[in-house]
Design a protein around this motif. Sequence first.
Motif, PDB file in Angstrom:
ATOM      1  N   ILE A  56      14.255  61.968 -63.274  1.00  0.00           N
ATOM      2  CA  ILE A  56      14.075  61.484 -62.144  1.00  0.00           C
ATOM      3  C   ILE A  56      14.779  62.384 -61.101  1.00  0.00           C
ATOM      4  CG2 ILE A  56      13.613  59.095 -62.499  1.00  0.00           C
ATOM      5  CD1 ILE A  56      16.740  58.464 -61.719  1.00  0.00           C
ATOM      6  N   ASN A  57      14.706  62.530 -59.813  1.00  0.00           N
ATOM      7  CA  ASN A  57      15.140  63.508 -59.017  1.00  0.00           C
ATOM      8  C   ASN A  57      16.687  63.061 -58.927  1.00  0.00           C
ATOM      9  OD1 ASN A  57      15.458  61.314 -57.317  1.00  0.00           O
ATOM     10  ND2 ASN A  57      13.478  61.719 -56.220  1.00  0.00           N
ATOM     11  N   ILE A  58      17.486  64.236 -58.357  1.00  0.00           N
ATOM     12  CA  ILE A  58      18.807  64.211 -58.386  1.00  0.00           C
ATOM     13  C   ILE A  58      19.370  63.135 -57.422  1.00  0.00           C
ATOM     14  CG2 ILE A  58      21.010  65.616 -57.724  1.00  0.00           C
ATOM     15  CD1 ILE A  58      19.524  67.964 -58.746  1.00  0.00           C
ATOM     16  N   LYS A  59      18.761  63.157 -56.191  1.00  0.00           N
ATOM     17  CA  LYS A  59      19.182  62.057 -55.132  1.00  0.00           C
ATOM     18  C   LYS A  59      19.148  60.675 -55.612  1.00  0.00           C
ATOM     19  CE  LYS A  59      18.045  61.051 -50.341  1.00  0.00           C
ATOM     20  NZ  LYS A  59      17.075  61.205 -49.308  1.00  0.00           N
ATOM     21  N   THR A  60      18.161  60.262 -56.425  1.00  0.00           N
ATOM     22  CA  THR A  60      18.080  58.941 -56.782  1.00  0.00           C
ATOM     23  C   THR A  60      18.939  58.742 -57.958  1.00  0.00           C
ATOM     24  OG1 THR A  60      15.880  58.878 -56.363  1.00  0.00           O
ATOM     25  CG2 THR A  60      16.643  57.091 -57.888  1.00  0.00           C
ATOM     26  N   SER A  61      19.438  59.459 -58.614  1.00  0.00           N
ATOM     27  CA  SER A  61      20.236  59.473 -59.978  1.00  0.00           C
ATOM     28  C   SER A  61      21.797  59.583 -59.126  1.00  0.00           C
ATOM     29  CB  SER A  61      20.227  60.675 -60.536  1.00  0.00           C
ATOM     30  OG  SER A  61      21.165  60.720 -61.896  1.00  0.00           O
ATOM     31  N   SER A  62      22.184  60.242 -58.292  1.00  0.00           N
ATOM     32  CA  SER A  62      23.377  60.253 -57.728  1.00  0.00           C
ATOM     33  C   SER A  62      23.784  59.186 -56.845  1.00  0.00           C
ATOM     34  CB  SER A  62      23.632  61.628 -56.620  1.00  0.00           C
ATOM     35  OG  SER A  62      22.736  61.481 -55.850  1.00  0.00           O
ATOM     36  N   GLY A  63      22.639  58.525 -56.230  1.00  0.00           N
ATOM     37  CA  GLY A  63      22.907  57.535 -55.490  1.00  0.00           C
ATOM     38  C   GLY A  63      23.122  56.199 -56.461  1.00  0.00           C
ATOM     39  N   TYR A  64      22.431  56.029 -57.476  1.00  0.00           N
ATOM     40  CA  TYR A  64      22.718  55.118 -58.565  1.00  0.00           C
ATOM     41  C   TYR A  64      24.187  55.250 -59.443  1.00  0.00           C
ATOM     42  CZ  TYR A  64      22.282  52.301 -62.614  1.00  0.00           C
ATOM     43  OH  TYR A  64      22.395  50.920 -63.693  1.00  0.00           O
ATOM     44  N   LYS A  65      24.529  56.415 -59.460  1.00  0.00           N
ATOM     45  CA  LYS A  65      25.804  56.648 -59.959  1.00  0.00           C
ATOM     46  C   LYS A  65      27.064  56.208 -59.267  1.00  0.00           C
ATOM     47  CE  LYS A  65      25.907  60.958 -61.331  1.00  0.00           C
ATOM     48  NZ  LYS A  65      26.309  62.191 -61.773  1.00  0.00           N
ATOM     49  N   PHE A  66      27.041  56.588 -57.751  1.00  0.00           N
ATOM     50  CA  PHE A  66      27.991  56.550 -56.808  1.00  0.00           C
ATOM     51  C   PHE A  66      27.700  54.783 -56.594  1.00  0.00           C
ATOM     52  CE2 PHE A  66      27.861  61.010 -56.334  1.00  0.00           C
ATOM     53  CZ  PHE A  66      29.261  61.082 -56.451  1.00  0.00           C
ATOM     54  N   GLY A  67      26.698  54.110 -56.709  1.00  0.00           N
ATOM     55  CA  GLY A  67      26.527  52.851 -56.393  1.00  0.00           C
ATOM     56  C   GLY A  67      27.314  52.067 -57.570  1.00  0.00           C
ATOM     57  N   CYS A  68      27.196  52.443 -58.853  1.00  0.00           N
ATOM     58  CA  CYS A  68      27.929  51.849 -59.787  1.00  0.00           C
ATOM     59  C   CYS A  68      29.423  52.037 -59.599  1.00  0.00           C
ATOM     60  CB  CYS A  68      27.572  52.263 -61.162  1.00  0.00           C
ATOM     61  SG  CYS A  68      25.767  52.095 -61.302  1.00  0.00           S
ATOM     62  N   LEU A  69      29.814  53.223 -59.138  1.00  0.00           N
ATOM     63  CA  LEU A  69      31.512  53.506 -58.966  1.00  0.00           C
ATOM     64  C   LEU A  69      31.872  52.573 -57.935  1.00  0.00           C
ATOM     65  CD1 LEU A  69      33.886  55.030 -59.455  1.00  0.00           C
ATOM     66  CD2 LEU A  69      33.002  56.790 -57.951  1.00  0.00           C
ATOM     67  N   ALA A  70      31.006  52.393 -56.894  1.00  0.00           N
ATOM     68  CA  ALA A  70      31.553  51.537 -55.854  1.00  0.00           C
ATOM     69  C   ALA A  70      31.668  50.102 -56.061  1.00  0.00           C
ATOM     70  CB  ALA A  70      30.701  51.744 -54.667  1.00  0.00           C
ATOM     71  N   LYS A  71      30.727  49.534 -57.016  1.00  0.00           N
ATOM     72  CA  LYS A  71      30.836  48.303 -57.384  1.00  0.00           C
ATOM     73  C   LYS A  71      31.857  48.068 -58.284  1.00  0.00           C
ATOM     74  CE  LYS A  71      27.678  44.854 -59.510  1.00  0.00           C
ATOM     75  NZ  LYS A  71      26.513  44.563 -60.267  1.00  0.00           N
ATOM     76  N   ILE A  72      32.342  49.019 -59.171  1.00  0.00           N
ATOM     77  CA  ILE A  72      33.641  48.898 -60.142  1.00  0.00           C
ATOM     78  C   ILE A  72      34.911  48.812 -59.318  1.00  0.00           C
ATOM     79  CG2 ILE A  72      34.750  50.003 -61.959  1.00  0.00           C
ATOM     80  CD1 ILE A  72      32.305  51.065 -63.106  1.00  0.00           C
ATOM     81  N   VAL A  73      35.002  49.609 -58.318  1.00  0.00           N
ATOM     82  CA  VAL A  73      36.204  49.675 -57.534  1.00  0.00           C
ATOM     83  C   VAL A  73      36.208  48.431 -56.772  1.00  0.00           C
ATOM     84  CG1 VAL A  73      37.442  50.895 -55.596  1.00  0.00           C
ATOM     85  CG2 VAL A  73      36.293  52.398 -57.419  1.00  0.00           C
ATOM     86  N   ASN A  74      35.343  48.066 -55.954  1.00  0.00           N
ATOM     87  CA  ASN A  74      35.401  46.848 -55.311  1.00  0.00           C
ATOM     88  C   ASN A  74      35.821  45.448 -56.278  1.00  0.00           C
ATOM     89  OD1 ASN A  74      34.666  47.837 -52.953  1.00  0.00           O
ATOM     90  ND2 ASN A  74      32.532  47.731 -53.390  1.00  0.00           N
ATOM     91  N   TYR A  75      35.142  45.614 -57.548  1.00  0.00           N
ATOM     92  CA  TYR A  75      35.561  44.564 -58.354  1.00  0.00           C
ATOM     93  C   TYR A  75      37.039  44.531 -58.682  1.00  0.00           C
ATOM     94  CZ  TYR A  75      35.901  42.067 -62.744  1.00  0.00           C
ATOM     95  OH  TYR A  75      36.308  41.118 -63.774  1.00  0.00           O
ATOM     96  N   MET A  76      37.412  45.866 -59.012  1.00  0.00           N
ATOM     97  CA  MET A  76      38.838  45.869 -59.486  1.00  0.00           C
ATOM     98  C   MET A  76      39.653  45.486 -58.341  1.00  0.00           C
ATOM     99  SD  MET A  76      38.742  46.945 -62.717  1.00  0.00           S
ATOM    100  CE  MET A  76      40.244  47.653 -63.107  1.00  0.00           C
ATOM    101  N   LYS A  77      39.253  45.670 -57.236  1.00  0.00           N
ATOM    102  CA  LYS A  77      40.151  45.463 -56.156  1.00  0.00           C
ATOM    103  C   LYS A  77      40.310  43.996 -55.992  1.00  0.00           C
ATOM    104  CE  LYS A  77      40.378  45.902 -50.825  1.00  0.00           C
ATOM    105  NZ  LYS A  77      39.829  46.407 -49.661  1.00  0.00           N
ATOM    106  N   THR A  78      39.139  43.287 -56.062  1.00  0.00           N
ATOM    107  CA  THR A  78      39.011  41.772 -55.836  1.00  0.00           C
ATOM    108  C   THR A  78      39.693  40.956 -57.063  1.00  0.00           C
ATOM    109  OG1 THR A  78      36.829  41.932 -54.924  1.00  0.00           O
ATOM    110  CG2 THR A  78      37.423  39.863 -55.754  1.00  0.00           C
ATOM    111  N   ARG A  79      39.843  41.566 -58.177  1.00  0.00           N
ATOM    112  CA  ARG A  79      40.174  41.032 -59.309  1.00  0.00           C
ATOM    113  C   ARG A  79      41.909  41.178 -58.929  1.00  0.00           C
ATOM    114  NH1 ARG A  79      41.980  44.031 -63.727  1.00  0.00           N
ATOM    115  NH2 ARG A  79      42.049  42.149 -64.794  1.00  0.00           N
ATOM    116  N   HIS A  80      42.280  42.018 -58.534  1.00  0.00           N
ATOM    117  CA  HIS A  80      43.795  42.587 -58.283  1.00  0.00           C
ATOM    118  C   HIS A  80      44.457  41.560 -57.143  1.00  0.00           C
ATOM    119  CE1 HIS A  80      47.540  44.955 -58.067  1.00  0.00           C
ATOM    120  NE2 HIS A  80      47.663  44.604 -56.899  1.00  0.00           N
TER     121      HIS A  80
END
Length: 283
Positions: A56-80
């Motif tokens: 798939i195109n780079i834009k969709t791929s990078s958007g999904y990757k950084f969306g996963c990263l943001a979800k992980i960081v927010n989850y780690m902050k909430t559990r902390h």
Amino acid sequence: MDPALLRERELFKKRALSTPAVEKRQAPSDSHKRKKPKLDKESSSGSKQESSNGNINIKTSSGYKFGCLAKIVNYMKTRHQNGDTHFLTLDEILDETKLLDISMKQKQWLMTEALVSNPKIEVRDATYGFKPKYNLKDKKALLRLLDKHDQLGLGGVLLDDVEEGLPNSAKAIKALGDQIIFVTRPDKKKILFYNDKHCQFVVDEEFQKLWRSVPIDSMDEEKIEEYLKRQGISSMQETGPKKVLPVHKRKKQGGQRKRHFKTHNNHLAGVLEDYSEGVPVKK
């Protein structure tokens, strides 16, 4: 051949020629319209196939990757913030955030680049935890931090930073009570200050009125200094930072100057003799 059959055959041909049949053909526009959705369907299925294969195109791929990263960081902050400060492996994080459908390439990107370089994630032996600006364990740690900032003249601490690093921060701040002072900035953000009760004293109301009656919003430091000089106040210059005047280097003068030596015993000019060229011959 039987003549009767031949006559029937000729009669059948005549009837066929007298009543010709017209074949109904479909219009080309109708056929095109029917084929178009089929092409769209094929193209959509082709795009789905490309996305399933990862092409798939780079834009969709990078958007999904950084969306996963943001979800992980927010989850780690909430559990902390909830008090879960123990570190987790990447598989545990993906399991708890329900990100089990990511590819191995994206998982490798999280392990080697994204989580390692993220300022809010701390890595310890292939495990990950949240990294706040101020890592505070309880209300006593918060009070020590505010007291240190007050003694060093660093001012207050943002409430957002406290809530980020202190588990159950609302309960701890409420328990400290009047040991903390809240100040709201113009941008609506709250700042926490240490309330040093040893420095509390009553200021005369008349002095407060005089203090508030002097406008200094449109005055810079130089104008304030000039105003104090006119009022005969010079103590600010002694306690404030001193201005360092630039040192001007002296230019070297071209050529060598003749050195003048000071002569002594001028009153004995006619008595003393010069022996620099040897002993003079007596006449």
